[in-house]
Write an enzyme that holds these catalytic residues in place. Structure first.
Site, PDB file in Angstrom:
ATOM      1  N   CYS A 114      -3.074   4.927   2.769  1.00  0.00           N
ATOM      2  CA  CYS A 114      -4.157   4.086   2.393  1.00  0.00           C
ATOM      3  C   CYS A 114      -5.406   3.953   3.502  1.00  0.00           C
ATOM      4  O   CYS A 114      -5.016   4.109   4.652  1.00  0.00           O
ATOM      5  CB  CYS A 114      -3.500   2.467   2.122  1.00  0.00           C
ATOM      6  SG  CYS A 114      -4.726   1.066   1.854  1.00  0.00           S
ATOM      7  N   CYS A 153       0.874  -1.331  -0.036  1.00  0.00           N
ATOM      8  CA  CYS A 153       0.050   0.121   0.010  1.00  0.00           C
ATOM      9  C   CYS A 153       0.723   1.367  -0.157  1.00  0.00           C
ATOM     10  O   CYS A 153       2.118   1.086   0.250  1.00  0.00           O
ATOM     11  CB  CYS A 153      -0.886   0.061   1.284  1.00  0.00           C
ATOM     12  SG  CYS A 153      -1.660  -1.431   1.382  1.00  0.00           S
ATOM     13  N   CYS A 189      -2.427  -2.952  -3.409  1.00  0.00           N
ATOM     14  CA  CYS A 189      -3.849  -3.159  -2.833  1.00  0.00           C
ATOM     15  C   CYS A 189      -4.748  -2.253  -3.832  1.00  0.00           C
ATOM     16  O   CYS A 189      -4.367  -1.526  -4.710  1.00  0.00           O
ATOM     17  CB  CYS A 189      -3.542  -1.949  -1.588  1.00  0.00           C
ATOM     18  SG  CYS A 189      -5.193  -1.522  -0.852  1.00  0.00           S
ATOM     19  N   CYS A 204      -5.919   1.442  -2.160  1.00  0.00           N
ATOM     20  CA  CYS A 204      -5.242   2.697  -2.268  1.00  0.00           C
ATOM     21  C   CYS A 204      -4.411   2.729  -3.883  1.00  0.00           C
ATOM     22  O   CYS A 204      -3.759   3.982  -4.294  1.00  0.00           O
ATOM     23  CB  CYS A 204      -4.129   3.003  -1.150  1.00  0.00           C
ATOM     24  SG  CYS A 204      -2.772   1.597  -1.276  1.00  0.00           S
TER      25      CYS A 204
END
Length: 359
Positions: free
Chosen positions: A43, A39, A70, A73
């Site tokens: 995030c 991330c 991810c 994000c």
């Protein structure tokens, strides 16, 4: 390739991650071992425990270490407001079907110029869009192999058109054949905190094979050598031996444990094995000289060889090389630093409160 600043200290990165500090966008990527996802600092996903996170300077590093981006994000999108609309579009297609191959002709069909896409990924993440796709497919295949899928299923299911091409690409990234990653073994790697600073631990199914402080010189080379000796790739992830290791280390630093029962896996020469076994026989709270250790092994003329093998010990604390000192009683070389050696010896002599102080 983008210019990257030095990676901030781990504690600073984790604090920024918990605070979702936008000032750290572009400074680090947070990878979560328990989910295999990486991330950006801001995030919105639930924040993991500190011991389950490691940090990288670039998205490329996270990808090479087997992590996936991810979906919350979108760390492969630009950190600013100038992210081209095509980025989200392409990443969404790959997330929906990791086996898909978005070739130049497909980009043109979408109204995109392949050179533009290539330049953006290269400038922003240090790898081309095609390279990203390859890593994404390999990461998907690796997870399938670890869950027990046959090599052929993992290869064709991740978009490869031939087994030979899949095997060659897999070996290049992970350092081992696909079949080895499942049928033989994997070296799991994790980080853990101690009163003397963070450590890196590695383990196979047989036992803990490495425990070193993260600032040890040559740690990367040591991991590569370990991978070669065990003939297994080093990957981020949990291992059944890590739980007992963490618990027993905590007891040791609290002054309540003198002996470790965590299984060890220590590949090395016959002589190295003898030296390391001799180290485990040095009683808690005692020290020995290199000459004494050589005599114990009935090799009194091999003091230097014993000292060298002592320094090649990969499992700090559990194999207590810190208990070996110079013939004059002075502290000698220790990969973790002489100050740590001093603290360990003080602990074993009944001074655990010293670990409440800073270095």
């Amino acid at each position: 390739m983008p210019t990257t600043l030095p990676l901030p200290p781990t504690a600073e990165c984790y604090h920024a991650l918990v605070a979702r500090n936008a000032a750290y966008e572009g400074r680090f990527i947070a990878a979560v071992r328990t989910t295999g996802i990486f991330c950006r600092p801001t995030c919105r996903a639930r924040k993991p425990k500190a011991e389950n996170v490691e940090f990288f300077a670039t998205t490329r590093e996270a990808l090479v270490h087997g992590y996936r981006p991810c979906k919350v994000c979108a760390p492969l999108a630009a950190t600013g407001s100038d992210a081209p609309a095509f980025v989200a579009q392409l990443l969404a297609r790959l997330a929906a079907d990791p086996a898909t191959r978005i070739r130049d002709e497909h980009l043109r069909a979408l109204g995109l110029e392949p050179a533009t896409v290539r330049r953006w990924f290269l400038r922003t993440h240090g790898l081309t869009f095609q390279a990203y796709q390859r890593l994404y497919r390999l990461n998907t295949a690796f997870k399938q192999l670890q869950s027990g899928s046959p090599v052929t299923e993992a290869a064709f299911g991740s978009g490869y058109e031939s087994l030979s091409g899949f095997q060659e690409s897999f070996r290049t990234v992970f350092g081992a054949a696909p079949s080895h990653s499942r049928q033989q073994q994997v070296i799991d790697l994790t980080r853990l905190d101690t009163p003397l600073g963070p450590m890196v631990a590695a383990a196979t199914a047989a036992g803990v094979c490495l425990l070193e402080f993260t600032d040890r010189r040559g740690l990367e080379t040591e991991l590569q050598d370990l991978s070669r000796r065990v003939q297994a790739p080093v990957v981020q992830g949990e291992n059944p031996h890590f739980g007992p290791l963490r618990a027993q280390l905590a007891e040791y630093f609290a002054g309540t444990r003198r002996n470790f029962t965590v299984p060890l896996h220590t590949p090395g020469s016959a002589f190295q094995q003898q030296v390391w076994q001799a180290l485990t026989r040095i009683p808690y709270g005692h020290t020995r000289s290199y000459g004494h250790q050589a005599a114990t092994l009935q090799r009194p003329q091999a003091v230097r060889a014993v000292a060298a093998a002592n320094g090649q010990n990969r499992v700090a604390i559990l194999i207590p090389c810190h208990r070996v000192i110079g013939a004059d009683g002075k502290l000698t070389g220790y990969a973790g630093g002489l100050w740590r050696k001093q603290r360990l010896l003080e602990l074993e002599n009944g001074q655990p409160t010293l670990f409440t102080d800073k270095k």
